[in-house]
Design an enzyme around this catalytic site. Structure first.
Site, PDB file in Angstrom:
ATOM      1  N   GLN A 101       0.841  -1.188   0.000  1.00 43.51           N
ATOM      2  CA  GLN A 101       0.000   0.000   0.000  1.00 43.51           C
ATOM      3  C   GLN A 101       0.880   1.244   0.000  1.00 43.51           C
ATOM      4  O   GLN A 101       0.386   2.355  -0.076  1.00 43.51           O
ATOM      5  CB  GLN A 101      -0.888   0.026   1.250  1.00 43.51           C
ATOM      6  CG  GLN A 101      -1.764  -1.191   1.415  1.00 43.51           C
ATOM      7  CD  GLN A 101      -2.415  -1.232   2.792  1.00 43.51           C
ATOM      8  OE1 GLN A 101      -3.496  -0.702   2.981  1.00 43.51           O
ATOM      9  NE2 GLN A 101      -1.743  -1.844   3.746  1.00 43.51           N
ATOM     10  N   ASP A 104       6.307   4.515  -1.424  1.00 42.29           N
ATOM     11  CA  ASP A 104       7.767   4.680  -1.541  1.00 42.29           C
ATOM     12  C   ASP A 104       8.328   3.539  -2.396  1.00 42.29           C
ATOM     13  O   ASP A 104       7.596   2.617  -2.747  1.00 42.29           O
ATOM     14  CB  ASP A 104       8.427   4.712  -0.146  1.00 42.29           C
ATOM     15  CG  ASP A 104       8.253   3.403   0.633  1.00 42.29           C
ATOM     16  OD1 ASP A 104       7.798   3.451   1.795  1.00 42.29           O
ATOM     17  OD2 ASP A 104       8.566   2.327   0.081  1.00 42.29           O
ATOM     18  N   HIS A 119      -1.534   1.557  -4.238  1.00 47.66           N
ATOM     19  CA  HIS A 119      -1.899   2.968  -4.048  1.00 47.66           C
ATOM     20  C   HIS A 119      -0.966   3.920  -4.766  1.00 47.66           C
ATOM     21  O   HIS A 119      -0.853   5.076  -4.385  1.00 47.66           O
ATOM     22  CB  HIS A 119      -1.952   3.279  -2.543  1.00 47.66           C
ATOM     23  CG  HIS A 119      -3.095   2.587  -1.877  1.00 47.66           C
ATOM     24  ND1 HIS A 119      -3.146   2.348  -0.525  1.00 47.66           N
ATOM     25  CD2 HIS A 119      -4.236   2.059  -2.393  1.00 47.66           C
ATOM     26  CE1 HIS A 119      -4.270   1.714  -0.239  1.00 47.66           C
ATOM     27  NE2 HIS A 119      -4.950   1.525  -1.354  1.00 47.66           N
ATOM     28  N   CYS A 130      -4.134  15.709 -18.853  1.00 48.76           N
ATOM     29  CA  CYS A 130      -4.055  14.749 -19.977  1.00 48.76           C
ATOM     30  C   CYS A 130      -3.407  13.437 -19.557  1.00 48.76           C
ATOM     31  O   CYS A 130      -3.230  12.537 -20.376  1.00 48.76           O
ATOM     32  CB  CYS A 130      -3.255  15.383 -21.130  1.00 48.76           C
ATOM     33  SG  CYS A 130      -1.479  15.464 -20.821  1.00 48.76           S
ATOM     34  N   CYS A 155       2.530  20.421 -17.008  1.00 46.37           N
ATOM     35  CA  CYS A 155       2.676  19.364 -18.023  1.00 46.37           C
ATOM     36  C   CYS A 155       3.333  19.945 -19.276  1.00 46.37           C
ATOM     37  O   CYS A 155       2.945  21.022 -19.757  1.00 46.37           O
ATOM     38  CB  CYS A 155       1.284  18.823 -18.361  1.00 46.37           C
ATOM     39  SG  CYS A 155       1.232  17.708 -19.763  1.00 46.37           S
ATOM     40  N   THR A 196       0.551  -2.683   8.771  1.00 47.38           N
ATOM     41  CA  THR A 196      -0.621  -1.977   8.258  1.00 47.38           C
ATOM     42  C   THR A 196      -1.733  -1.975   9.298  1.00 47.38           C
ATOM     43  O   THR A 196      -1.910  -2.923  10.051  1.00 47.38           O
ATOM     44  CB  THR A 196      -1.135  -2.585   6.940  1.00 47.38           C
ATOM     45  OG1 THR A 196      -2.271  -1.829   6.494  1.00 47.38           O
ATOM     46  CG2 THR A 196      -1.522  -4.036   7.097  1.00 47.38           C
ATOM     47  N   SER A 197      -2.475  -0.863   9.286  1.00 43.49           N
ATOM     48  CA  SER A 197      -3.600  -0.765  10.230  1.00 43.49           C
ATOM     49  C   SER A 197      -4.845  -1.414   9.634  1.00 43.49           C
ATOM     50  O   SER A 197      -5.857  -1.574  10.301  1.00 43.49           O
ATOM     51  CB  SER A 197      -3.882   0.711  10.533  1.00 43.49           C
ATOM     52  OG  SER A 197      -4.149   1.394   9.308  1.00 43.49           O
ATOM     53  N   PRO A 222       3.824  -3.855  15.886  1.00 48.14           N
ATOM     54  CA  PRO A 222       4.105  -3.670  17.327  1.00 48.14           C
ATOM     55  C   PRO A 222       2.826  -3.408  18.136  1.00 48.14           C
ATOM     56  O   PRO A 222       2.839  -3.537  19.355  1.00 48.14           O
ATOM     57  CB  PRO A 222       5.017  -2.450  17.371  1.00 48.14           C
ATOM     58  CG  PRO A 222       4.861  -1.769  16.074  1.00 48.14           C
ATOM     59  CD  PRO A 222       4.369  -2.771  15.092  1.00 48.14           C
ATOM     60  N   ASP A 223       1.781  -3.041  17.442  1.00 55.18           N
ATOM     61  CA  ASP A 223       0.532  -2.702  18.138  1.00 55.18           C
ATOM     62  C   ASP A 223      -0.280  -3.965  18.391  1.00 55.18           C
ATOM     63  O   ASP A 223      -0.838  -4.543  17.460  1.00 55.18           O
ATOM     64  CB  ASP A 223      -0.272  -1.729  17.250  1.00 55.18           C
ATOM     65  CG  ASP A 223      -1.637  -1.437  17.866  1.00 55.18           C
ATOM     66  OD1 ASP A 223      -2.410  -0.689  17.240  1.00 55.18           O
ATOM     67  OD2 ASP A 223      -1.929  -1.977  18.959  1.00 55.18           O
TER      68      ASP A 223
END
Ligand code: BV8
Ligand code: ZN
Length: 253
Positions: A101, A104, A119, A130, A155, A196-197, A222-223
């Site tokens: 997702q 980078d 994404h 265009c 552009c 990811t949440s 970690p959550d």
């Protein structure tokens, strides 16, 4: 760090693995997670308010400045051991599909190939009028654009405002990437969901499809409140620590 032997066996013997990543896998590279990606000028916004076509139409300089600041942060960052372990895992399994997702390119810079970006990417902007791709000049690696509004480039074909090559809220995901990701989730025997949440759809369907197809689903986060029901595994910890240790334990090298 010890892991359940059954999990290690399932990873080692997997025919087709899927790795599904979110902003957490880049956190140890110094890239703010999506929910934390707002600092300075943007800290008074909700990311959902900025990551929309309406926000860009209303204030292109604010939105372009935010994405340019994030792009430069990425240019000044490096893949971390989590990205590297994922690239290594691809060499250990008969088939590995990497779905991200993230916008980078740290998976690619860690050596991963054929990364499915659901994404979009910070590195491939296009004309908002265009849709012509726009070649960004390599940003000065040092200069931070933190907190600055920036006028988007124009552009070269039609003079329209260039927009980030990002899938914003309310926009459709790239069809081919999404279909490939869903097919891989439906076929895999193990899926690692990393950093990811899991709140954004349709991307968040990827682990759900894997679970539905009977695959083993493992969350690395970690959550402890993170995802997953009772029939999913949670490896609580940072990706840059868990993933290298998991591979070492599974492949005993
Ligand atoms: C679509 C690019 C329809 C932007 C992103 C109600 C109202 C309006 C819309 C909706 C709604 N309900 C559903 C929707 C649809 C909406 C949606 O899902 N909204 C959610 C918020 C409810 N989805 C969409 O709009 C999608 N499009 O539906 O189009 C359509 C259909 C047909 C035709 C036309 C249109 C488009 C969604 C894509 C949005 N773009 N990204 C950008 O990056 O700037 S989403 C963005 O947030 C990310 O890309 C990511 O996908 C998502 C979640 O972020 P995470 O990656 O999970 O990061 P987060 O910060 O949330 O969490 C980090 C996690 O890492 C945490 O759990 C943390 O604990 C963990 N962590 C931290 N450190 C570490 C770690 N883990 C491991 N190691 C560590 N060291
Ligand atoms: Zn154009």
């Amino acid at each position: 760090m010890t892991f359940d032997q059954d999990l290690l066996t399932q990873l080692r013997d997997a025919r087709h693995g899927v790795v599904f990543t979110g902003a957490g896998v880049s956190a140890e590279s110094g890239i703010a997670t999506f929910r934390d990606a707002l600092s300075g000028l943007w800290s008074r916004f909700d990311p959902m308010q900025l990551a929309t076509p309406e926000a860009f139409a209303a204030d292109p300089e604010l939105v372009w400045g935010w994405y340019e600041s994030r792009r430069r942060q990425v240019l000044c960052s490096s893949p971390n051991p989590g990205h590297i372990a994922i690239a290594e895992l691809a060499k250990r399994l008969p088939q590995l599909t990497l779905v991200t997702q993230n916008v980078d390119d740290l998976h690619e810079r860690a050596g991963s190939r054929d990364v499915l970006h659901l994404h979009g990417s910070l590195h491939y902007p296009r004309c908002s009028r265009c849709a012509a791709p726009f070649e960004l000049a390599p940003a000065p690696r040092v200069e931070a654009t933190e907190g600055r509004r920036l006028a988007p480039p124009r552009c070269l074909q039609c003079g329209g405002a260039v927009r980030p090559g990002i899938v914003w809220f309310g926009e459709s995901l790239p069809v081919a990437a999404l279909e490939t990701a869903f097919a891989a989730a439906a076929d895999c025997d193990l899926l690692l969901s990393v950093g990811t949440s899991g709140v954004v759809y349709p991307a968040a369907q990827v682990p759900e499809i894997a679970l539905h197809n009977g695959a083993t689903v493992v969350h690395v986060n970690p959550d402890p409140q993170a995802l997953g029901g009772t029939d999913e595994w949670l490896l609580a910890g940072a990706a840059g620590e868990i993933l290298p240790a998991l591979l070492q334990a599974a492949f005993q090298d």
